[in-house]
Design an enzyme around this catalytic site. Sequence first.
Site, short mmCIF file in Angstrom:
data_model
loop_
_atom_site.label_atom_id
_atom_site.label_comp_id
_atom_site.label_asym_id
_atom_site.label_seq_id
_atom_site.Cartn_x
_atom_site.Cartn_y
_atom_site.Cartn_z
N ASP A 1 0.83 -1.20 0.00
CA ASP A 1 0.00 0.00 0.00
C ASP A 1 0.87 1.25 0.00
O ASP A 1 1.77 1.39 0.82
CB ASP A 1 -0.90 0.01 1.24
CG ASP A 1 -1.80 1.24 1.28
OD1 ASP A 1 -2.92 1.17 0.74
OD2 ASP A 1 -1.38 2.27 1.86
N TYR B 1 2.55 10.09 -0.17
CA TYR B 1 3.66 9.53 0.61
C TYR B 1 5.01 9.90 0.00
O TYR B 1 6.04 9.82 0.67
CB TYR B 1 3.57 8.00 0.69
CG TYR B 1 2.36 7.46 1.40
CD1 TYR B 1 1.45 8.29 2.06
CD2 TYR B 1 2.11 6.09 1.43
CE1 TYR B 1 0.34 7.78 2.70
CE2 TYR B 1 1.01 5.57 2.07
CZ TYR B 1 0.12 6.41 2.70
OH TYR B 1 -0.98 5.89 3.33
N HIS C 1 -8.11 9.23 -1.47
CA HIS C 1 -7.44 9.20 -0.17
C HIS C 1 -8.30 9.80 0.94
O HIS C 1 -8.36 9.25 2.05
CB HIS C 1 -6.11 9.95 -0.27
CG HIS C 1 -5.11 9.52 0.74
ND1 HIS C 1 -3.75 9.58 0.53
CD2 HIS C 1 -5.25 9.02 1.99
CE1 HIS C 1 -3.10 9.14 1.59
NE2 HIS C 1 -3.99 8.81 2.50
N SER D 1 -11.10 5.88 0.86
CA SER D 1 -10.38 5.85 2.14
C SER D 1 -10.90 6.98 3.02
O SER D 1 -11.19 8.07 2.53
CB SER D 1 -8.88 6.01 1.90
OG SER D 1 -8.15 5.95 3.10
N ASN D 2 -11.03 6.68 4.31
CA ASN D 2 -11.48 7.67 5.29
C ASN D 2 -12.90 8.18 5.00
O ASN D 2 -13.22 9.34 5.31
CB ASN D 2 -10.49 8.84 5.34
CG ASN D 2 -9.11 8.40 5.76
OD1 ASN D 2 -8.92 7.87 6.86
ND2 ASN D 2 -8.13 8.59 4.88
N GLN E 1 -10.63 2.19 3.15
CA GLN E 1 -9.46 2.08 4.02
C GLN E 1 -9.59 3.10 5.14
O GLN E 1 -9.65 4.31 4.89
CB GLN E 1 -8.19 2.33 3.20
CG GLN E 1 -6.92 2.11 4.00
CD GLN E 1 -5.67 2.34 3.18
OE1 GLN E 1 -4.81 3.16 3.55
NE2 GLN E 1 -5.53 1.64 2.06
N LEU F 1 -1.95 -1.35 14.54
CA LEU F 1 -1.28 -1.60 15.82
C LEU F 1 -1.30 -0.37 16.72
O LEU F 1 -0.57 -0.30 17.71
CB LEU F 1 0.16 -2.06 15.57
CG LEU F 1 0.29 -3.31 14.69
CD1 LEU F 1 1.75 -3.67 14.48
CD2 LEU F 1 -0.48 -4.49 15.28
N ASN G 1 5.12 -9.34 11.92
CA ASN G 1 3.77 -9.05 11.41
C ASN G 1 3.27 -10.14 10.47
O ASN G 1 2.06 -10.40 10.41
CB ASN G 1 3.76 -7.71 10.68
CG ASN G 1 3.95 -6.53 11.60
OD1 ASN G 1 3.84 -6.66 12.82
ND2 ASN G 1 4.27 -5.38 11.04
#
Length: 270
Positions: A42, A47, A105, A135-136, A157, A186, A237
């Site tokens: 991803d 990013y 996004h 996403s969101n 997402q 996490l 993980n």
Amino acid sequence: MEHVTVKNVEIPALGLGTYRLKGSTCVFAVKEALGMGYRHIDTAESYGNHREVGRAILESGVDREEIFLTTKVWKTNLAYEMVLESGDKSLRELGLDYVDLLLIHWPSSMVPVAETLEAMNRLREEGKVRHIGVSNFSVGQMKDAIKSSEIPILTNQVKYNPYHPQDKILEFCAENDIMLTAYTPLAKGRVVDNEVLSRIGRRYGKTPAQVTLRWLLQQDGVSAIPKASSKDHLRENFDIFDFELTDDEMRKVFELRGGIIDRIVSKFSF
């Protein structure tokens, strides 16, 4: 590797998130992950690591068709022509012909979601994108997206972990055959000191982080994309497919955040 199947599409349930991974650290993490057996990566245009992700995929030696690659269009690029430009730029930076999944996004109050999805569908028709998602998005925003899209919405997402409930979105996704992709699974490392998770983990010789990821993947339609940059954390993980939590253990993890669990669709009947 376990898979989530929605809309007749199989997606590796565990992926590698690359948020804030830069330069050689990003290349190393993605290559190591692919070498260990990860097949879900991803990233996002925001990013700033498309080139590193693409380089790692190329150098890994793993067949491109085996990898499920997700990227995202940033919220300032959601107008029709900007989506097309963003999609082409992402592919150039990645050095790839297509991405498996393209997401919005963040939702926008300035650009109608229908306009964005129309452009994403065009990228799909051109073979540059195989699937689309969001996403969101809230439940209401997801409803608008579904109504506005000519093709299926594959995932939403969102932030989801034992301390951050997503009951309404989970329920809606289950009812509409949509995958929930959990980012920050996490809780930015907060799970490692939790005594309940530690106690469960001791039974299986697993860490609290591994118990958390197992809890996520044992929920129907849920995938997780933890970020990791070291070989040890990547391996930790990934080493979650040799045990399963009991019904009671699943309940105890849900109770960590006081979520409403009787509406959650799970592989286990509580």
